[in-house]
Design an enzyme around this catalytic site. Structure first.
Site, PDB file in Angstrom:
ATOM      1  N   ALA A  79     -10.562  -2.982 -15.884  1.00 42.28           N
ATOM      2  CA  ALA A  79      -9.309  -2.814 -16.629  1.00 42.28           C
ATOM      3  C   ALA A  79      -9.012  -4.077 -17.432  1.00 42.28           C
ATOM      4  O   ALA A  79      -9.446  -5.166 -17.087  1.00 42.28           O
ATOM      5  CB  ALA A  79      -8.169  -2.533 -15.661  1.00 42.28           C
ATOM      6  N   SER A 131      -8.611   7.835  -7.492  1.00 39.55           N
ATOM      7  CA  SER A 131      -8.521   7.151  -6.198  1.00 39.55           C
ATOM      8  C   SER A 131      -9.569   7.693  -5.231  1.00 39.55           C
ATOM      9  O   SER A 131      -9.907   8.866  -5.269  1.00 39.55           O
ATOM     10  CB  SER A 131      -7.133   7.356  -5.596  1.00 39.55           C
ATOM     11  OG  SER A 131      -7.090   6.744  -4.322  1.00 39.55           O
ATOM     12  N   LYS A 186      -0.982   6.473 -10.834  1.00 40.61           N
ATOM     13  CA  LYS A 186      -2.012   5.774 -10.040  1.00 40.61           C
ATOM     14  C   LYS A 186      -1.524   4.369  -9.648  1.00 40.61           C
ATOM     15  O   LYS A 186      -1.803   3.883  -8.555  1.00 40.61           O
ATOM     16  CB  LYS A 186      -3.323   5.698 -10.838  1.00 40.61           C
ATOM     17  CG  LYS A 186      -4.430   4.896 -10.151  1.00 40.61           C
ATOM     18  CD  LYS A 186      -4.830   5.504  -8.814  1.00 40.61           C
ATOM     19  CE  LYS A 186      -6.094   4.986  -8.181  1.00 40.61           C
ATOM     20  NZ  LYS A 186      -6.298   3.614  -7.962  1.00 40.61           N
ATOM     21  N   HIS A 189       0.670   4.827  -6.810  1.00 40.15           N
ATOM     22  CA  HIS A 189      -0.207   5.117  -5.661  1.00 40.15           C
ATOM     23  C   HIS A 189      -0.711   3.807  -5.054  1.00 40.15           C
ATOM     24  O   HIS A 189      -0.656   3.585  -3.844  1.00 40.15           O
ATOM     25  CB  HIS A 189      -1.384   5.983  -6.113  1.00 40.15           C
ATOM     26  CG  HIS A 189      -2.528   6.036  -5.135  1.00 40.15           C
ATOM     27  ND1 HIS A 189      -3.443   5.008  -5.006  1.00 40.15           N
ATOM     28  CD2 HIS A 189      -2.884   6.960  -4.221  1.00 40.15           C
ATOM     29  CE1 HIS A 189      -4.311   5.312  -4.054  1.00 40.15           C
ATOM     30  NE2 HIS A 189      -4.000   6.488  -3.568  1.00 40.15           N
ATOM     31  N   ASN A 190      -1.188   2.921  -5.923  1.00 39.46           N
ATOM     32  CA  ASN A 190      -1.735   1.661  -5.413  1.00 39.46           C
ATOM     33  C   ASN A 190      -0.656   0.774  -4.792  1.00 39.46           C
ATOM     34  O   ASN A 190      -0.890   0.112  -3.792  1.00 39.46           O
ATOM     35  CB  ASN A 190      -2.456   0.908  -6.528  1.00 39.46           C
ATOM     36  CG  ASN A 190      -3.842   1.467  -6.764  1.00 39.46           C
ATOM     37  OD1 ASN A 190      -4.075   2.656  -6.537  1.00 39.46           O
ATOM     38  ND2 ASN A 190      -4.771   0.643  -7.208  1.00 39.46           N
ATOM     39  N   GLU A 193      -0.114   2.017  -1.565  1.00 42.32           N
ATOM     40  CA  GLU A 193      -1.291   1.599  -0.760  1.00 42.32           C
ATOM     41  C   GLU A 193      -1.073   0.170  -0.230  1.00 42.32           C
ATOM     42  O   GLU A 193      -1.324  -0.114   0.940  1.00 42.32           O
ATOM     43  CB  GLU A 193      -2.531   1.683  -1.655  1.00 42.32           C
ATOM     44  CG  GLU A 193      -3.838   1.196  -1.070  1.00 42.32           C
ATOM     45  CD  GLU A 193      -4.966   1.238  -2.121  1.00 42.32           C
ATOM     46  OE1 GLU A 193      -5.240   2.314  -2.685  1.00 42.32           O
ATOM     47  OE2 GLU A 193      -5.560   0.170  -2.395  1.00 42.32           O
ATOM     48  N   LYS A 263      -6.284  -6.893  -7.188  1.00 49.44           N
ATOM     49  CA  LYS A 263      -6.788  -6.787  -8.559  1.00 49.44           C
ATOM     50  C   LYS A 263      -5.694  -6.524  -9.578  1.00 49.44           C
ATOM     51  O   LYS A 263      -5.975  -6.433 -10.760  1.00 49.44           O
ATOM     52  CB  LYS A 263      -7.852  -5.694  -8.645  1.00 49.44           C
ATOM     53  CG  LYS A 263      -9.118  -6.025  -7.880  1.00 49.44           C
ATOM     54  CD  LYS A 263     -10.292  -5.235  -8.421  1.00 49.44           C
ATOM     55  CE  LYS A 263     -11.486  -5.313  -7.509  1.00 49.44           C
ATOM     56  NZ  LYS A 263     -11.392  -4.361  -6.387  1.00 49.44           N
ATOM     57  N   HIS A 453      32.792 -13.200 -16.412  1.00 51.09           N
ATOM     58  CA  HIS A 453      31.970 -12.014 -16.679  1.00 51.09           C
ATOM     59  C   HIS A 453      32.694 -10.705 -16.350  1.00 51.09           C
ATOM     60  O   HIS A 453      32.138  -9.647 -16.586  1.00 51.09           O
ATOM     61  CB  HIS A 453      30.658 -12.101 -15.881  1.00 51.09           C
ATOM     62  CG  HIS A 453      29.765 -13.206 -16.338  1.00 51.09           C
ATOM     63  ND1 HIS A 453      29.238 -13.261 -17.607  1.00 51.09           N
ATOM     64  CD2 HIS A 453      29.328 -14.335 -15.707  1.00 51.09           C
ATOM     65  CE1 HIS A 453      28.503 -14.353 -17.732  1.00 51.09           C
ATOM     66  NE2 HIS A 453      28.551 -15.032 -16.587  1.00 51.09           N
TER      67      HIS A 453
HETATM   68  C1  6PG Z   1      -8.136   3.600  -4.870  1.00 50.66           C
HETATM   69  C2  6PG Z   1      -7.856   2.131  -4.751  1.00 50.66           C
HETATM   70  C3  6PG Z   1      -8.604   1.335  -5.761  1.00 50.66           C
HETATM   71  C4  6PG Z   1      -8.294  -0.168  -5.726  1.00 50.66           C
HETATM   72  C5  6PG Z   1      -8.776  -0.879  -4.526  1.00 50.66           C
HETATM   73  C6  6PG Z   1      -8.518  -2.381  -4.523  1.00 50.66           C
HETATM   74  O1  6PG Z   1      -7.166   4.326  -5.020  1.00 50.66           O
HETATM   75  O2  6PG Z   1      -9.288   4.003  -4.788  1.00 50.66           O
HETATM   76  O3  6PG Z   1      -6.492   1.910  -4.963  1.00 50.66           O
HETATM   77  O4  6PG Z   1      -8.277   1.827  -7.019  1.00 50.66           O
HETATM   78  O5  6PG Z   1      -8.893  -0.755  -6.786  1.00 50.66           O
HETATM   79  O6  6PG Z   1      -8.221  -0.319  -3.384  1.00 50.66           O
HETATM   80  O7  6PG Z   1      -7.262  -2.722  -4.980  1.00 50.66           O
HETATM   81  P1  6PG Z   1      -6.724  -4.216  -4.794  1.00 50.66           P
HETATM   82  O8  6PG Z   1      -7.884  -5.136  -5.115  1.00 50.66           O
HETATM   83  O9  6PG Z   1      -5.610  -4.408  -5.745  1.00 50.66           O
HETATM   84  O10 6PG Z   1      -6.346  -4.320  -3.377  1.00 50.66           O
END
Ligand code: 6PG
Length: 480
Positions: A79, A131, A186, A189-190, A193, A263, A453
Site C-alpha cells: 500500500a 482479509s 477493511k 476490520h483491521n 483486529e 503496518k 467560548h
Molecule cells: C487481514 C489482516 C492483514 C494485515 C495483517 C497485519 O485481514 O488479513 O488484517 O490485512 O495486514 O494482519 O497487520 P498489522 O501489521 O498492521 O498488524
C-alpha cells in the site's frame, strides 16, 4: 490463449490469490518485477505452478497483452506509493473500460483519489479489502469491494467464487458500494483486529500476572472459552500459540521480544475517527499500546526506575470466568466503536453501508471471524438505524451481565500495576456513555473562563449560549 484476469505482485497474498482464482477454472496471468539478482519470483512461480493454467512473466507489456478485454488486473503490491507507481506504468498500456483492482490494505482516501483519476481516463477502478492472510487468500478470504460499479458486473463472479463461505453457505464477499468504502470497511476490520488482539493479550496478562497461571493453563482456558460466546479465530490461534514449546521444552511465546509491529491500518482508522469526531478510545489504545511496546529502551529505563512492588497474593480473587466476561464486555465496546465509526462515515458520505452485511462478510475467511459477528448482524438486521450496538437488546443484556466483572478485572489489574489499556478504555467508554451531568460541564466553564467560548445551560434550550464574566464574580467576592 488469453487470460481471464491478471495479478501483479507475487508476494504471499498475491501468489495465494492467483492460485485460488486459477483453482476455480480461470486462466490467470501473473507479473512480478524482475528482482535485482536476489529473488527470481517469476522463475520460482513457474517452477512450482508452471503446469497449471497460468501465464507468468516479468515483462509488464506482455502481461497486459496476455489479458482478455476488458482487462482485469488485480494489484497485490505494498500500500502507498507502490500502488501509484504501478498504476502510472499500467495506464498508458490499457484501453477504455479496462479494470484495475487494488487488493492491498490501502488508505481509503488514496482509493478515492485513484478512482477519480482513473475514471476520468475512462478506466474502471475497484478498491478491494481482502482479509484472511496466506491461508485465507488461498482457500477463501473475506472480500470487501467498492468503486466503479460497472466493474463489479465484470469481476464480481470471480471474487464471489474465490471467497470463503459462511456456515449458511453465503459467500463472504461484499460490494460495499461507492467510492473507497470497501477499503474503509477493511480498515475498520483491521482496527477491530487490533482491539481483539490487544484485549486477548490483556486477558492473558491478567490470568498470568494476577491469577498466577502459566501458559499451558491459560492455553486450556482459552480453548474452553473458544467453545462459547468468545469463539473465534484469534482466540483459537492464541490458545495454540500459548501451548507451543521450543525443542528445549520452553514455551515459544516466552522467547518472543515484546515489541509489536504494525503496518498502518490501525492508524488510518484512528485518523478517520478523529476527523469524524467519533469516540474511538479503545481502538486508539490498541494502536498506542503497539507504539508503546516498540519503545523498548524507554521501557527498560522506566522498569529500572520504577520496579514492581512484590505482589501480596499472586493468586488473587479473580476467576477465569470473571475474566471471560470482562473480555466479552470489552469486545462489545470495541466493536461498538468500530461500527459507530462506519455508521458515521456512511451517513456523512452517503454510502448507505449495510452494517448487517458488513458483519456477515467477516463471518468467515477474515482474521476476526467469530460467532460474535452473527449477533452483530442480527442487531443491525432488526434495526438498520441502530445508533450504537449497546442499544441492542442482546448486547445490553450482555453489558449488564458483564460490566461488574470488567470493573473487577480492570481494577485488579491496575492495582497490581499490570497494563490493561483497552479494558480500561472499554470501561471508560461505557461509563462515559451512560453518565449524565458529567465533568464536561466543568470543561465548558473553563473554556468560558479563559476564552469567553460560552456554554449552554441545563435550564435553557439547546443552541442558546451564555457567557459568565468570571473575573468580575471573583472581584465581587474579594470586595465582600
Ligand atoms: C487481514 C489482516 C492483514 C494485515 C495483517 C497485519 O485481514 O488479513 O488484517 O490485512 O495486514 O494482519 O497487520 P498489522 O501489521 O498492521 O498488524
Amino acid at each position: 490463449m488469453e487470460s481471464d484476469i491478471g495479478v501483479i505482485g507475487l508476494g504471499v497474498m498475491g501468489t495465494s490469490l492467483a492460485r485460488n482464482i486459477e483453482s476455480r477454472g480461470y486462466r490467470v496471468s501473473v507479473f512480478n518485477r524482475p528482482h535485482s539478482g536476489k529473488e527470481d519470483k517469476i522463475g520460482a512461480f513457474k517452477s512450482k505452478f508452471g503446469k497449471s493454467n497460468f501465464f507468468a512473466t516479468d515483462n509488464l507489456e506482455k502481461f497486459v497483452q496476455s489479458l482478455s478485454k476488458p482487462r482485469k488486473i488485480l494489484l497485490m503490491v505494498k500500500a502507498g506509493a507502490p500502488v501509484d507507481e504501478v498504476i502510472g506504468e499500467l495506464v498508458p498500456m490499457l484501453s477504455k473500460s479496462d479494470i484495475i483492482i487494488d487488493g492491498g490494505n490501502s488508505d481509503f482516501q488514496d482509493t478515492q483519489r485513484r478512482l477519480k483519476l482513473l475514471e476520468e481516463k475512462g478506466l474502471l477502478y475497484v478498491g478491494m479489502g481482502i482479509s484472511g492472510g496466506e491461508k485465507g487468500a488461498l482457500n477463501g478470504p473475506s472480500i470487501m469491494a467498492s468503486g466503479s460499479a460497472r466493474a463489479w458486473e465484470e469481476i464480481g463472479k470471480i471474487f464471489l467464487a474465490i471467497a470463503a463461505r459462511a456456515d449458511d453457505g453465503a459467500p463472504c464477499c461484499l460490494w460495499t458500494g461507492p467510492e473507497g468504502s470497501g477499503h474503509f470497511v477493511k480498515t475498520v476490520h483491521n482496527a477491530i483486529e487490533y482491539g481483539d488482539m490487544q484485549l486477548i493479550g490483556e486477558a492473558y496478562f491478567i490470568l498470568k500476572k494476577c491469577a498466577g497461571l502459566d501458559n499451558g493453563e491459560i492455553s486450556d482456558i482459552f480453548d474452553e472459552w473458544n467453545r462459547g460466546k468468545l469463539g473465534g479465530y484469534l482466540l483459537e490461534i492464541t490458545s495454540k500459540i500459548l501451548s507451543a514449546k521450543a525443542p528445549d521444552g520452553e514455551y515459544i511465546v516466552d522467547k518472543i521480544l515484546d515489541c509489536a509491529s504494525q503496518k498502518g491500518t490501525g492508524k488510518f482508522a484512528l485518523k478517520t475517527a478523529v476527523d469524524e469526531n467519533v469516540p474511538f478510545g479503545l481502538i486508539a489504545q490498541a494502536v498506542f499500546a503497539r507504539f508503546a511496546s516498540a519503545r523498548l529502551q524507554e521501557r527498560e529505563k522506566a522498569a529500572k526506575l520504577y520496579p514492581d512492588s512484590p505482589a501480596a497474593n499472586p493468586r488473587a480473587e479473580i476467576s477465569p470466568s470473571d475474566i471471560e466476561d470482562a473480555l466479552y464486555a470489552s469486545k462489545i465496546m470495541s466493536y461498538a466503536q468500530g461500527f459507530a465509526l462506519m455508521r458515521s462515515v456512511s451517513i456523512r458520505r452517503k454510502w448507505n453501508l449495510d452494517l448487517a452485511a458488513v458483519a456477515r462478510v467477516w463471518r468467515n475467511g477474515s482474521i476476526i471471524r467469530s460467532v460474535f459477528l452473527d449477533r452483530i448482524a442480527r442487531a443491525y438486521e432488526s434495526d438498520t438505524e441502530l445508533e450504537n450496538m449497546i442499544f441492542d437488546d442482546y448486547f445490553a443484556d450482555a453489558m449488564r451481565g458483564g460490566i461488574e466483572r470488567l470493573r473487577k478485572a480492570a481494577s485488579l489489574a491496575m492495582a497490581r500495576g499490570c497494563p490493561v489499556p483497552c479494558m480500561a478504555a472499554a470501561l471508560s467508554a461505557f461509563d462515559s456513555m451512560r453518565t449524565l451531568n458529567s465533568s464536561a460541564a466543568l470543561i465548558q466553564a473553563q473554556r468560558d473562563y479563559f476564552g469567553a467560548h460560552t456554554y449552554e445551560r441545563i435550564d435553557s434550550p439547546r443552541g442558546e449560549f451564555f457567557h459568565t464574566d468570571w473575573a468580575s464574580l471573583e472581584a465581587e467576592k474579594t470586595e465582600e
